[in-house]
Motif scaffolding. Structure first.
Motif, PDB file in Angstrom:
ATOM      1  N   ASP A  98       1.093  -1.164  -0.099  1.00  0.00           N
ATOM      2  CA  ASP A  98       0.098  -0.189   0.119  1.00  0.00           C
ATOM      3  C   ASP A  98       0.805   1.289  -0.183  1.00  0.00           C
ATOM      4  OD1 ASP A  98       0.791  -0.191   2.629  1.00  0.00           O
ATOM      5  OD2 ASP A  98      -0.874  -0.168   3.710  1.00  0.00           O
ATOM      6  N   ALA A  99       2.086   1.114   0.193  1.00  0.00           N
ATOM      7  CA  ALA A  99       2.989   2.512   0.118  1.00  0.00           C
ATOM      8  C   ALA A  99       3.602   2.699  -1.275  1.00  0.00           C
ATOM      9  CB  ALA A  99       4.228   2.015   1.033  1.00  0.00           C
ATOM     10  N   VAL A 100       3.882   1.838  -2.046  1.00  0.00           N
ATOM     11  CA  VAL A 100       4.386   1.906  -3.403  1.00  0.00           C
ATOM     12  C   VAL A 100       3.756   2.969  -4.325  1.00  0.00           C
ATOM     13  CG1 VAL A 100       5.197   0.752  -5.377  1.00  0.00           C
ATOM     14  CG2 VAL A 100       5.144  -0.370  -3.057  1.00  0.00           C
ATOM     15  N   ALA A 101       2.446   3.111  -4.132  1.00  0.00           N
ATOM     16  CA  ALA A 101       1.744   3.939  -5.006  1.00  0.00           C
ATOM     17  C   ALA A 101       1.588   5.400  -4.495  1.00  0.00           C
ATOM     18  CB  ALA A 101       0.383   3.573  -5.360  1.00  0.00           C
ATOM     19  N   THR A 102       1.691   5.552  -3.158  1.00  0.00           N
ATOM     20  CA  THR A 102       1.343   6.905  -2.803  1.00  0.00           C
ATOM     21  C   THR A 102       2.613   7.423  -1.920  1.00  0.00           C
ATOM     22  OG1 THR A 102       0.348   5.883  -0.748  1.00  0.00           O
ATOM     23  CG2 THR A 102      -1.079   6.575  -2.336  1.00  0.00           C
ATOM     24  N   GLY A 103       3.500   6.511  -1.521  1.00  0.00           N
ATOM     25  CA  GLY A 103       4.488   6.872  -0.630  1.00  0.00           C
ATOM     26  C   GLY A 103       3.956   6.652   0.735  1.00  0.00           C
ATOM     27  N   GLU A 104       4.556   6.484   1.898  1.00  0.00           N
ATOM     28  CA  GLU A 104       4.223   6.200   3.256  1.00  0.00           C
ATOM     29  C   GLU A 104       4.798   7.351   4.213  1.00  0.00           C
ATOM     30  OE1 GLU A 104       5.143   2.665   4.789  1.00  0.00           O
ATOM     31  OE2 GLU A 104       7.433   2.989   4.651  1.00  0.00           O
ATOM     32  N   LEU A 105       3.920   7.414   5.248  1.00  0.00           N
ATOM     33  CA  LEU A 105       4.457   8.184   6.603  1.00  0.00           C
ATOM     34  C   LEU A 105       4.757   7.286   7.550  1.00  0.00           C
ATOM     35  CD1 LEU A 105       2.029  11.269   6.418  1.00  0.00           C
ATOM     36  CD2 LEU A 105       4.278  11.124   5.523  1.00  0.00           C
ATOM     37  N   ASP A 106       5.802   7.038   8.025  1.00  0.00           N
ATOM     38  CA  ASP A 106       6.389   6.299   9.231  1.00  0.00           C
ATOM     39  C   ASP A 106       7.379   6.823   9.946  1.00  0.00           C
ATOM     40  OD1 ASP A 106       6.779   4.058  10.902  1.00  0.00           O
ATOM     41  OD2 ASP A 106       7.067   2.581   9.201  1.00  0.00           O
ATOM     42  N   TYR A 107       6.739   7.721  10.690  1.00  0.00           N
ATOM     43  CA  TYR A 107       7.798   8.621  11.434  1.00  0.00           C
ATOM     44  C   TYR A 107       8.329   7.847  12.789  1.00  0.00           C
ATOM     45  CZ  TYR A 107       5.954  12.307   8.768  1.00  0.00           C
ATOM     46  OH  TYR A 107       5.360  13.458   7.716  1.00  0.00           O
ATOM     47  N   ILE A 108       7.801   6.610  12.974  1.00  0.00           N
ATOM     48  CA  ILE A 108       8.253   5.957  14.445  1.00  0.00           C
ATOM     49  C   ILE A 108       9.511   5.264  13.927  1.00  0.00           C
ATOM     50  CG2 ILE A 108       7.667   4.071  15.914  1.00  0.00           C
ATOM     51  CD1 ILE A 108       4.813   4.956  15.997  1.00  0.00           C
ATOM     52  N   ASN A 109       9.168   4.619  12.584  1.00  0.00           N
ATOM     53  CA  ASN A 109      10.394   3.956  12.229  1.00  0.00           C
ATOM     54  C   ASN A 109      11.420   4.935  11.641  1.00  0.00           C
ATOM     55  OD1 ASN A 109      10.611   0.906  12.156  1.00  0.00           O
ATOM     56  ND2 ASN A 109       8.859   0.927  10.797  1.00  0.00           N
ATOM     57  N   GLY A 110      10.999   6.070  11.240  1.00  0.00           N
ATOM     58  CA  GLY A 110      11.843   7.063  10.643  1.00  0.00           C
ATOM     59  C   GLY A 110      12.753   7.517  12.071  1.00  0.00           C
ATOM     60  N   ALA A 111      12.131   7.594  13.063  1.00  0.00           N
ATOM     61  CA  ALA A 111      13.051   8.356  14.041  1.00  0.00           C
ATOM     62  C   ALA A 111      14.223   7.189  14.590  1.00  0.00           C
ATOM     63  CB  ALA A 111      11.956   8.451  15.268  1.00  0.00           C
ATOM     64  N   GLY A 112      13.724   5.823  14.598  1.00  0.00           N
ATOM     65  CA  GLY A 112      14.787   4.981  14.804  1.00  0.00           C
ATOM     66  C   GLY A 112      15.851   4.918  13.696  1.00  0.00           C
TER      67      GLY A 112
END
Length: 609
Positions: free
Chosen positions: A524-538
């Motif tokens: 579901d992330a491939v078409a729109t991109g994704e927001l995953d700030y929790i993994n991002g902070a890690g």
């Protein structure tokens, strides 16, 4: 938050640094990145973007987002004694070390590359399990006549087509021109036939992130529109210097759109996939550059590091990633997405490859302050390296170091312990203050500078041409005001002093490279991109000081997690200490190289025909 700062009026009042003990027994509380934002893709991220872009509701939503994620408390309404510090430039100083060779600033790039070659130790023995081909392997194969740049170019083109097939969809490149590659290869092959190669880089395939100008390609910045409003008319200086050494530029690598994310998932050009597991992210934003090196297509690639964007994907893909001191490498010809935190960096198969590339592109950056001496390139004398002869002290903040997954904590702790035991080096326990404040201040700086850089283009393209995750990012970026930006620069000044104190106790700071390993690319992330700030902070937990404070840093692979995904250790150095960082990274590499594993997707560019 400990007794070094207290809350007042919704913000923090920071205590004077002169009153603080930086030793290992300090009682100051380590603030973990407690990100409050759910993962979003598909329709949810679209609704979120529309909400942030709405004139009134967007302002209310952004206010609560900043409040809940401590931006207001630690940055917006903070009270600091320091004045703002706007550019993390550092007066040039030579590091006093008998193991460093300094190159004259007026040397040509090929001359600097030769000096780098003279610093190298004998060829690394082939690991019976796996070892990537290096720049020196290419040079020896060409000189001996075992292969030619033209044969390598044809192999590269075939492998690139295979990697782009429906079965793999690795999405390594945004643009690659077979005709241009073959033309460069023919010229290089002719030079070798005459016995006149320009340097060891002659005919070596090198990839370039699509944030860096490189003819004959447009510079897209990972977008569908940037090349229409900003034309690429010349090579960036870093690319020009590589060309002058004979390097074979093989194309523009995929990247997270506008460098605005850390996954490498690009809805326009595909999700760059990790060669160790195609279902996992590469990390970003120099996603394609890390992946092509990991997959063996190139021993070296260029990236741009604004928030770990070189080191982060290097660590997740199991290669070396190096970010030099701010203003060490010319920044002209690079998209000006971040004025004071972005830096051209190197992704490489080995530390030695990073050293050669650094010699080629570094020195006399046009963006350096005019009153600073012209920086010289310092290279470690690896040929005569006796790692036990130097008494290296590595600062380690235990609470921060351990704020990662169990696999990473164990692997990195063991690697550092092995380094100390083998060479007699030491770790120094320290406390590094306000790390979470620095992360948020860096975010405010990145957001404000990117918003300013993009604002001139907003009326020249349609928002529908952008990925939804980047629309959310830009909408959020635009909410930061002058007061928040100035407070962020006050925190930068404070952190510069904090790190000076740490470096008075140790030669480098050692950390894991990331807090988590590569996570799964969901459909579901491939078409729109994704927001995953929790993994991002890690992922960015250990990256910020290098960018926000302009410090050099290097990541080197040291092992794998229980799923076989790469883990890296990072060394952060004093300004202009690239030579020492590469020396230490080389020592670590020597201990870990035999343990390297072959990726799931790998191409043998020097295989026998």
């Amino acid at each position: 938050m400990g007794n070094f700062m207290r809350e007042k009026g919704g913000g923090m009042v920071y205590k004077s640094l002169q009153e603080i003990d930086f030793g290992p027994h300090s009682q100051y509380l380590y603030v973990h990145s407690d990100v409050k934002a759910p993962r979003m893709t598909g329709l949810l991220v679209k609704v979120f973007a529309w909400g942030l872009e709405a004139p009134i509701f967007g302002g209310i939503l952004s206010f609560f987002l900043k409040k809940n994620n401590l931006v207001h408390k630690l940055v917006s309404f903070a009270s600091l004694q320091e004045s703002p510090h706007f550019t993390p430039s550092h007066p040039y100083q030579e590091s006093r070390s008998e193991d460093t060779k300094y190159l004259d600033a007026d040397m040509s790039p090929p001359e600097k590359v030769q000096q780098a070659v003279d610093c190298l130790s004998p060829p690394i023995p082939r690991n019976p399990n796996f070892r990537r081909w290096t720049i020196m392997d290419y040079a020896r194969a060409y000189t001996s006549g075992e292969t030619t740049p033209t044969m390598v170019a044809r192999r590269f083109i075939a492998f690139l087509q295979e990697s782009s097939s429906k079965d793999l969809q690795m999405s390594f490149f945004i643009n690659s021109d077979a005709e241009d590659i073959l033309k460069q290869a023919a010229e290089s092959t002719a030079r070798y036939k005459r016995g006149e190669p320009i340097s060891v880089l002659d005919g070596v395939p090198v990839a370039v992130k699509d944030e860096i100008d490189c003819l004959p390609y447009p510079t897209t910045g990972g977008t569908k529109w940037m090349h229409r409003v900003r034309k690429c008319t010349n090579d960036a200086s870093c690319v020009s210097r590589l060309r002058s050494c004979g390097a074979m530029i093989v194309g523009k690598t995929n990247m997270h759109e506008l460098g605005g994310g850390i996954s490498g998932i690009n809805p326009h050009y595909g999700a760059a996939r990790n060669p160790y597991n195609r279902r996992k992210i590469t990390g970003g934003s120099s996603s394609g550059s890390a992946a092509v090196v990991a997959a063996g297509l190139c021993p070296v690639a260029l990236g741009v590091d604004g928030g770990g964007s070189v080191r982060l994907p290097a660590a997740l893909c199991g290669v070396v990633g190096m970010k030099p001191t701010f203003a060490c490498v010319p920044h002209d010809g690079v998209l000006p997405l971040n004025y004071t935190i972005g830096m051209v960096g190197i992704l490489a198969a080995t530390v030695e490859d990073a050293l050669i590339a650094y010699a080629a592109i570094g020195g006399d950056a046009s963006s350096r302050p005019f009153d600073n001496p012209v920086p010289k390139i310092g290279l470690p004398e690896l040929k005569s390296a006796n790692y036990s002869s130097l008494n290296i002290k590595m600062a380690r903040y235990e609470k921060w170091f351990d704020d990662c997954s169990d696999n990473i904590r164990t692997c990195c702790s063991d690697a550092v312990a092995n380094l100390c035991e083998t060479y007699g080096w030491k770790t120094v326990d320290v406390t590094i203050l306000d790390i979470e404040s620095m992360r948020l201040a860096h975010y405010v700086t990145l957001a404000t500078e990117c918003s300013n850089a993009i604002s001139g283009y907003l009326d020249k393209f349609d928002k529908s041409e952008m990925g939804w995750d980047i629309r959310v990012g830009l909408a959020m970026y635009a909410t930061f005001d002058t007061n928040e930006y100035l407070n962020a620069q006050k925190i930068r000044n404070r952190q510069l002093e904090i790190h000076r104190k740490i470096f008075s106790m140790a030669d480098v700071i050692v950390t894991p490279s990331t807090g988590v390993t590569a996570y799964t690319i969901e459909d579901d992330a491939v078409a729109t991109g994704e927001l995953d700030y929790i993994n991002g902070a890690g992922l960015v937990r250990y990256m910020i000081a290098g960018n926000f404070l302009g410090l050099p840093a290097i990541t080197v692979p040291v092992g794998y997690d229980s799923s076989g995904l790469p883990i890296g250790v990072q060394f952060i150095g004093k300004p202009w200490s690239e030579s020492l960082l590469m020396y230490i990274a080389s020592a670590m590499q020597t201990l870990c190289l035999s343990e390297q594993k072959k990726p799931e997707v790998f191409y043998d560019m020097l295989a026998d025909d």
